[in-house]
Design a protein around this motif. Structure first.
Motif, mmCIF file in Angstrom:
data_model
loop_
_atom_site.group_PDB
_atom_site.id
_atom_site.type_symbol
_atom_site.label_atom_id
_atom_site.label_comp_id
_atom_site.label_asym_id
_atom_site.label_seq_id
_atom_site.Cartn_x
_atom_site.Cartn_y
_atom_site.Cartn_z
ATOM 1 N N ILE A 170 1.000 -0.851 -0.181
ATOM 2 C CA ILE A 170 -0.087 0.031 -0.724
ATOM 3 C C ILE A 170 0.394 1.376 0.099
ATOM 4 C CG2 ILE A 170 -1.467 1.552 1.644
ATOM 5 C CD1 ILE A 170 -2.834 -1.468 2.468
ATOM 6 N N HIS A 211 1.579 4.558 0.568
ATOM 7 C CA HIS A 211 1.173 5.619 1.751
ATOM 8 C C HIS A 211 1.857 7.125 0.786
ATOM 9 C CE1 HIS A 211 2.090 8.178 5.702
ATOM 10 N NE2 HIS A 211 0.846 7.531 5.717
ATOM 11 N N GLU A 217 -3.032 4.956 -1.731
ATOM 12 C CA GLU A 217 -3.451 5.217 -0.614
ATOM 13 C C GLU A 217 -3.758 6.945 -0.595
ATOM 14 O OE1 GLU A 217 -3.252 7.122 3.719
ATOM 15 O OE2 GLU A 217 -1.664 6.922 2.428
ATOM 16 N N TYR A 259 -7.171 3.194 -1.903
ATOM 17 C CA TYR A 259 -7.129 2.879 -0.311
ATOM 18 C C TYR A 259 -7.283 4.545 -0.155
ATOM 19 C CZ TYR A 259 -6.160 -0.191 3.672
ATOM 20 O OH TYR A 259 -6.510 -0.736 4.704
ATOM 21 N N PHE A 278 1.523 -1.027 4.653
ATOM 22 C CA PHE A 278 1.346 1.052 4.248
ATOM 23 C C PHE A 278 3.307 0.935 4.291
ATOM 24 C CE2 PHE A 278 -2.620 0.758 5.663
ATOM 25 C CZ PHE A 278 -3.207 1.233 4.812
#
Length: 294
Positions: A50, A52, A79, A156, A281
């Protein structure tokens, strides 16, 4: 006579095999992801990469450059933190104010989108990283990010508001058609506010939700708390420093996902993967991509 009986038996066996091997209409209708867990982004068999705030270790967070790099680095998700402007647009920015990343002061909600678009949100990063070639950077709306990538990436989203404005978010997701993603988990929404998540679950039950936590010490949730989370969410997001094997095992045993934030060290990534987390993340999605290929 015996030969005739033997032939009949063989024919009967062959018929049974042929009949049982023909899939029913219901079986034919099942998607491949039912049989191949790797197809689902929500599988406990995966460790999601993920990005970040995008690849925010390589470019200014929440900018086009940061998101483009994250895609190139094969992140599973972009994200996106969201705040609402004065004129009710959704912009990607982590803090509720502009002080840290922009050349202006004040809250995001005090400015219109047009005013925010005139601000530079990248100079601070390139000042800290003079070795990187500066790229003009401005705030992006959620619509612009989706328009830039469409169905090529997964989203996300962290909803930072807690005042009933989640309908604005869902309207954008519906209008852009991004909820029609063929991939299970193509859009995930997370929040620290459980009431906000419960509201989203009622308004758009198709969207997977993640309950965020920030534990000051060792992570712990009671059976009652876990039971409550399962009513509206598919997993939890936890500050990685608080995680331990027993906790992760407990959460997974209750059929919830565990996503750890924010991890920028390969050694710690390895430890978390061994612990059993299902997502990480990171500001450096290239680190995790490389690690997962080893």
């Amino acid at each position: 006579m015996k030969r005739t009986i033997a032939i009949l038996i063989i024919a009967l066996i062959f018929g049974i095999i042929m009949f049982t091997s023909i899939p029913s209409k219901e079986e034919e209708a099942l998607p491949v992801s039912i049989f191949n867990k790797q197809e689902s982004l929500l599988s406990k068999e995966r460790v999601l990469n993920i990005a970040h705030r995008g690849a925010s270790g390589h470019a200014p967070e929440h900018t086009a450059r940061s998101y483009q790099l994250a895609k190139e680095m094969e992140a599973d998700y972009l994200e996106i933190d969201l705040h609402v402007t004065k004129d009710k647009h959704l912009v990607a920015i982590h803090d509720k104010d502009l002080n840290r990343v922009a050349n202006k002061k004040g809250k995001v909600s005090d400015y219109t989108l047009a005013e925010l678009k005139m601000m530079d949100v990248g100079t601070w990063f390139y000042t800290q990283h003079p070795e990187k070639e500066p790229v003009s950077s401005q705030l992006m709306t959620l619509e612009e990010i989706i328009e830039m990538f469409g169905q090529e990436v997964n989203y996300y989203i962290e909803w930072k508001q807690a005042n009933g404005l989640e309908v604005l978010l869902l309207d954008v997701l519906r209008e852009t058609g991004i909820l029609q993603n063929d991939r299970e988990g193509g859009v995930i929404i997370q929040s620290f506010n459980d009431e906000t998540l419960k509201s989203i679950a009622k308004l758009e039950p198709s969207v997977p939700l993640i309950q965020l936590y920030s534990f000051k010490k060792s992570a712990e949730l009671t059976k009652r708390e876990i039971k409550e989370i399962k009513k509206y969410a598919i997993g939890i997001g936890v500050n990685y420093q608080s995680l331990h094997h027993d906790f992760v095992e407990k959460i997974l045993a209750n059929h919830l996902l565990v996503h750890a934030y924010t991890v920028n060290n390969e050694k710690e990534m390895k430890e978390l993967i061994q612990m059993g987390v299902t997502g990480i993340f990171t500001d450096f999605p290239d680190y995790l991509t490389k690690l997962k290929k080893e």
